[in-house]
Design a protein around this motif. Sequence first.
Motif, mmCIF file in Angstrom:
data_model
loop_
_atom_site.group_PDB
_atom_site.id
_atom_site.type_symbol
_atom_site.label_atom_id
_atom_site.label_comp_id
_atom_site.label_asym_id
_atom_site.label_seq_id
_atom_site.Cartn_x
_atom_site.Cartn_y
_atom_site.Cartn_z
ATOM 1 N N ASN A 109 34.486 36.133 40.320
ATOM 2 C CA ASN A 109 34.934 35.793 40.902
ATOM 3 C C ASN A 109 34.987 35.273 41.725
ATOM 4 O O ASN A 109 36.046 34.291 42.678
ATOM 5 C CB ASN A 109 35.558 37.444 41.634
ATOM 6 C CG ASN A 109 37.003 38.047 40.239
ATOM 7 O OD1 ASN A 109 37.541 38.946 40.818
ATOM 8 N ND2 ASN A 109 35.883 39.073 39.681
ATOM 9 N N PHE A 163 42.800 44.204 48.512
ATOM 10 C CA PHE A 163 41.974 44.771 46.899
ATOM 11 C C PHE A 163 41.540 44.940 46.359
ATOM 12 O O PHE A 163 41.089 45.685 45.551
ATOM 13 C CB PHE A 163 43.268 42.879 46.079
ATOM 14 C CG PHE A 163 44.359 42.890 46.782
ATOM 15 C CD1 PHE A 163 45.724 44.024 45.564
ATOM 16 C CD2 PHE A 163 44.883 42.263 47.069
ATOM 17 C CE1 PHE A 163 47.056 44.371 46.895
ATOM 18 C CE2 PHE A 163 46.286 42.017 47.623
ATOM 19 C CZ PHE A 163 47.097 42.451 47.040
ATOM 20 N N ALA A 167 40.672 48.553 44.182
ATOM 21 C CA ALA A 167 40.382 48.550 43.458
ATOM 22 C C ALA A 167 39.494 50.025 42.439
ATOM 23 O O ALA A 167 39.495 50.156 41.374
ATOM 24 C CB ALA A 167 39.943 47.369 41.670
ATOM 25 N N GLN A 304 48.960 34.850 47.162
ATOM 26 C CA GLN A 304 47.959 35.440 46.817
ATOM 27 C C GLN A 304 48.022 36.891 47.342
ATOM 28 O O GLN A 304 47.212 37.481 46.796
ATOM 29 C CB GLN A 304 46.719 34.758 48.346
ATOM 30 C CG GLN A 304 46.320 33.526 48.117
ATOM 31 C CD GLN A 304 45.426 33.292 46.352
ATOM 32 O OE1 GLN A 304 44.192 34.578 46.233
ATOM 33 N NE2 GLN A 304 45.597 32.643 45.272
ATOM 34 N N PRO A 308 47.329 39.762 42.923
ATOM 35 C CA PRO A 308 47.190 41.223 42.325
ATOM 36 C C PRO A 308 47.921 41.972 42.016
ATOM 37 O O PRO A 308 47.036 43.510 41.525
ATOM 38 C CB PRO A 308 46.249 40.934 43.665
ATOM 39 C CG PRO A 308 46.132 39.665 44.548
ATOM 40 C CD PRO A 308 47.052 39.601 44.156
ATOM 41 N N HIS A 311 49.039 43.318 37.592
ATOM 42 C CA HIS A 311 48.580 44.194 36.948
ATOM 43 C C HIS A 311 49.154 45.621 36.189
ATOM 44 O O HIS A 311 49.301 46.592 36.218
ATOM 45 C CB HIS A 311 46.540 45.035 36.598
ATOM 46 C CG HIS A 311 46.764 45.465 37.737
ATOM 47 N ND1 HIS A 311 46.586 46.970 37.630
ATOM 48 C CD2 HIS A 311 45.879 44.529 38.542
ATOM 49 C CE1 HIS A 311 45.877 47.112 39.281
ATOM 50 N NE2 HIS A 311 45.770 45.705 39.766
ATOM 51 N N HIS A 325 43.649 41.167 35.030
ATOM 52 C CA HIS A 325 42.493 41.617 35.775
ATOM 53 C C HIS A 325 42.460 39.975 36.052
ATOM 54 O O HIS A 325 41.426 40.496 37.416
ATOM 55 C CB HIS A 325 41.171 41.653 34.813
ATOM 56 C CG HIS A 325 39.670 42.176 35.265
ATOM 57 N ND1 HIS A 325 39.370 43.150 36.029
ATOM 58 C CD2 HIS A 325 38.883 40.468 35.367
ATOM 59 C CE1 HIS A 325 37.814 42.670 35.908
ATOM 60 N NE2 HIS A 325 37.703 41.384 35.952
ATOM 61 N N SER A 328 42.532 38.743 40.761
ATOM 62 C CA SER A 328 43.224 40.140 41.423
ATOM 63 C C SER A 328 42.099 40.564 42.538
ATOM 64 O O SER A 328 42.536 42.226 42.632
ATOM 65 C CB SER A 328 43.595 41.807 40.014
ATOM 66 O OG SER A 328 45.052 40.773 39.899
ATOM 67 N N TRP A 329 41.456 39.572 42.797
ATOM 68 C CA TRP A 329 39.922 40.792 43.340
ATOM 69 C C TRP A 329 39.788 41.755 42.975
ATOM 70 O O TRP A 329 39.039 42.801 43.113
ATOM 71 C CB TRP A 329 40.873 40.340 44.488
ATOM 72 C CG TRP A 329 41.156 39.213 45.023
ATOM 73 C CD1 TRP A 329 42.596 39.485 45.275
ATOM 74 C CD2 TRP A 329 40.037 37.533 45.260
ATOM 75 N NE1 TRP A 329 42.064 37.004 45.890
ATOM 76 C CE2 TRP A 329 41.478 37.070 45.655
ATOM 77 C CE3 TRP A 329 39.222 37.812 44.641
ATOM 78 C CZ2 TRP A 329 40.587 35.934 45.559
ATOM 79 C CZ3 TRP A 329 39.007 35.980 44.861
ATOM 80 C CH2 TRP A 329 39.468 35.683 45.291
ATOM 81 N N ARG A 330 39.497 42.618 41.475
ATOM 82 C CA ARG A 330 38.938 43.316 40.914
ATOM 83 C C ARG A 330 37.309 42.899 40.328
ATOM 84 O O ARG A 330 36.577 42.664 39.364
ATOM 85 C CB ARG A 330 39.740 43.317 39.267
ATOM 86 C CG ARG A 330 40.462 44.069 39.963
ATOM 87 C CD ARG A 330 41.644 44.428 38.613
ATOM 88 N NE ARG A 330 40.906 45.380 37.696
ATOM 89 C CZ ARG A 330 41.213 46.949 38.139
ATOM 90 N NH1 ARG A 330 42.112 47.250 39.492
ATOM 91 N NH2 ARG A 330 40.432 47.422 37.059
#
Length: 444
Positions: A109, A163, A167, A304, A308, A311, A325, A328-330
């Motif tokens: 990421n 995010f 998550a 932005q 995210p 999904h 995924h 999305s800052w997961r």
Amino acid sequence: MKQRLFAPIDNAPLILFRIFLGFLLACETFGAIATGWVKSNFITPKFTFSFIGMEWLQPLPGSGMYFYFIAMGLLGLMVMLGYKYRFSIGAFSLLWAGVYFMQKTSYNNHYYLLLLVCLMMLFLPAHRYASIDAKQNPEIKKLTMPTWCSWVMIAQVAIVYFFATLAKFYPDWLDGSFTRSLLDNSVTIPWLHDVMTQQWFYLFIAYAGIAFDGLIVPLMLYKKTRTVAFVASLIFHIFNSITLQIGIFPFFALSFAVFFYPPERIKELFFKKKPALVQADLATADYEALSIFRYFFIPYLIIQLLLPLRHYFIEGDVLWTEEGHRLSWRMMLRNRNGHTSFTVIDKATKQQLPYRLSKALTPKQKSAMNTRPDMIWQMAQRIKQHFATEGKDVEVHANTRVAVNSNPYKLFIDPNVDLAAVSWNYFGHCPWILLYDGKNNPIK
């Protein structure tokens, strides 16, 4: 509101961030060569898993990628020094975009965040002080910037942390099973491993992670808690750097702190010779970059905020399907293990044809491909192309089983579907990725 956003403030935070950023860009790119990352991801593989739609984007032949990364490292130093700033940050952004979209085997990421921040910095006046550009061309030298230049950076980091917090609210994080697995696999010092894999410790890390991600931006914004929050951030990121070994990301994340402190404080600490602002410098709103703020940064931040969320509109659990995924800052949320083999059938003769993955992929590529549906699909397309060069039209079926966070292995891809004949759906669910109900029964 408009006057507040465009009110002039000391540009020390942006100038200091440019210096930090340029140094980190050089460390990231030169370090990628020194650690063997360039070799393992671009030199050794016969091809790379580029983003879907960018399969044409492949590494330079021979040792070309070494020179590519050396060029990026030099551009990073130019950014740090403020030399030909617009060119250097623009060229780095373009080359880093190539690196980012060229391979997914070692996806991270912070590579994405680095690309976004470089793009943002391209539109910010970060070269107007303490730069070679300002020394060579005094006309561009300036002591102030509009307030929004700090706020867009704060907004970007707030989006990342928001995010990331959201998550983490899923069972394997809340019961500590993921953090235990993460620490078990990443900590190699025996006595430290024994401590970190105890229940009280990995549960503390799990909930401290939620608290940190959720509260760090609000606490940094509030004057009375700012320094305490910064010290907590320092401890958190140094801990991550030591235990997880994630390159420059902890230091990159820390560098955003300069935008939360009063500009005058940053000036006093880092630019003691910088002239103090007088009332005339602060009297008039700075609308010089109004069009950039209006037509780039506002749409950029809206995108932005929306990316995210995608999904949530795709059928299935992203933790299982991986659809939506990325972007999305997961971050650091799951371990995926699995194995994939392909069955290749000649359409004309109905006979099964041999294909050895080990000849096409490096062990690192195969390990990543085993559990990622987009990479499995791309591999099926490559297998089809391989046999097409031999004049054969083939079906390609994947036999894949995946386990997420050490849960039982389950069938991941429908083995009856010819992956060579189906398309990838960027905006919805691919029906050949199997879904399960709450009792782990396949959803037809």
